[in-house]
Motif scaffolding. Sequence first.
Motif, PDB file in Angstrom:
ATOM      1  N   GLN A 108       0.835  -1.209   0.000  1.00 16.43           N
ATOM      2  CA  GLN A 108       0.000   0.000   0.000  1.00 16.43           C
ATOM      3  C   GLN A 108       0.870   1.260   0.000  1.00 16.43           C
ATOM      4  N   THR A 109       1.951   1.235   0.773  1.00 20.95           N
ATOM      5  CA  THR A 109       2.857   2.395   0.847  1.00 20.95           C
ATOM      6  C   THR A 109       3.469   2.678  -0.521  1.00 20.95           C
ATOM      7  N   HIS A 110       3.962   1.620  -1.163  1.00 19.42           N
ATOM      8  CA  HIS A 110       4.587   1.808  -2.483  1.00 19.42           C
ATOM      9  C   HIS A 110       3.554   2.237  -3.518  1.00 19.42           C
TER      10      HIS A 110
ATOM     11  N   PHE B 141       2.609   5.870  -2.987  1.00 16.72           N
ATOM     12  CA  PHE B 141       3.716   6.749  -3.408  1.00 16.72           C
ATOM     13  C   PHE B 141       3.732   6.871  -4.937  1.00 16.72           C
ATOM     14  N   LEU B 142       3.576   5.736  -5.635  1.00 14.77           N
ATOM     15  CA  LEU B 142       3.603   5.782  -7.103  1.00 14.77           C
ATOM     16  C   LEU B 142       2.400   6.561  -7.627  1.00 14.77           C
ATOM     17  N   ALA B 143       1.235   6.329  -7.014  1.00 11.17           N
ATOM     18  CA  ALA B 143       0.009   7.032  -7.441  1.00 11.17           C
ATOM     19  C   ALA B 143       0.224   8.534  -7.308  1.00 11.17           C
TER      20      ALA B 143
ATOM     21  N   SER C 258       0.533  11.250 -10.369  1.00 11.77           N
ATOM     22  CA  SER C 258      -0.579  12.220 -10.507  1.00 11.77           C
ATOM     23  C   SER C 258      -0.028  13.535 -11.062  1.00 11.77           C
ATOM     24  N   HIS C 259       1.276  13.794 -10.883  1.00 10.50           N
ATOM     25  CA  HIS C 259       1.869  15.039 -11.425  1.00 10.50           C
ATOM     26  C   HIS C 259       1.696  15.081 -12.945  1.00 10.50           C
TER      27      HIS C 259
END
Length: 426
Positions: free
Chosen positions: A20-22, A25-27, A31-32
């Motif tokens: 979930q953490t990874h 972070f990727l999401a 999103s940028h």
Amino acid sequence: MNINKQQLADLNKTNLKNHQTHFDFLAQSLSHSDTDVNTLVAKLAEFQVAIPSWALGAGGTRFGRFSFSGEPASLEQKIEDIGLIHSLTQTAGAVSLHIPWDVPNDYNAIKELAALHSIKFDAVNSNTFQDQKNQKESYKYGSLSNTSAAVREQAIAHNKEVVEIGNQLGSKALTVWLADGSSFPGQNNFQTALTHTQNSLISIYEDMPADWKLYIEYKPYEPNFYSTVIQDWGTSLMLANGCGERAYTLVDLGHHLPNTNIEQIVSILMLKGKLGGFHFNDSKYGDDDLTVGSIKPYALFLIFNELVYGMQNNPQNPELGWMIDASHNVKDPLEDLIQSLEAIQEAYAKALLIDQNALRAAQEAHDVTTCQELLQNAYRTDVRPLIREARLRHGGALNPIEAYRALEVRKNLINERGNKTVATGL
Ligand code: LRH
Ligand code: MN
């Protein structure tokens, strides 16, 4: 042996928080660039790759074959093994059969068993590169290209029989790969061999149901070592055009001479609407049939970049047949196939991160550095959280190899089947 979703949910618990953490972070970082991870996860989840029925046991070479214990001894057991891979990865929802290695005894039973494991029947493969017991004519000097009309007729009849078998199973495509060729200069008349092949393929094509596709697979050499009738993509494309609009070229990644630019071939075939599908594998020298992405992962990424561009810009090209074609000499076949599936999803996910419009603009502006930066930024992104999430959302394993070993799948298969069973195939 079956693997149920609860077993996997329990196994996933230990890695869930870390995943979930990874993923978050990727999401957040994606999103940028207005990339919505849920769209990517959905694309990965719907991306299903067909498992070759001939690669569920140990492969071999002319120098030897080292068997694996617990190999599937029947088509039913092969379907069960693919079911195990699909339970863990949620991306192996299809099988590609090879005839006569995998002729069903009971069609309804096989269809029910496949449905039970959510497995569809992808392209069926004919085999006119081996002589079967009590076969009247030999394919020693070729099949569809043979100078003997009797041999060609026998090979055509076999392909029509393979279509009939596939039709009863719900398959919609026939893959033809010919070993036909020569091993010495002067042995073959190239023009006669190609003309016979074209006319034979037309006879097979015209006999196929109207909603079927014909995949013509090319290969530069082996088992013939001087010439191969269908040696390259151009010859396959020419033969496909000679058959008709439902005939396409099939790209086996291992069927290229060293340093061939395969992504350019893929791009051209999609532009012409003639790319039928793939046999994914990897190789360092010849048709090594190694684990996908194990030798040239960047080349696979570049191929998927052309596929993503083609899927967005070439409506003239039909839906593609995604299939693995591998041979396992030293690794557990199921682990090898699981790793290949991961490598395919990884290349696809990284290619989906490429901003195709920005790439187009940089290409138009001859900004070569930016073109490369756009590709490499995507390639250097760790997309594994996306692939894990796609599995998780469909009840699969966060880490399929870890789960495969934790559930002692191979040990269970040996207990069920013993360690003397040998799978049909390569
Ligand atoms: C030929 C090939 C073909 C199959 C065979 C098993 O090298 O790639 O696709 O029929 O392997
Ligand atoms: Mn192949």
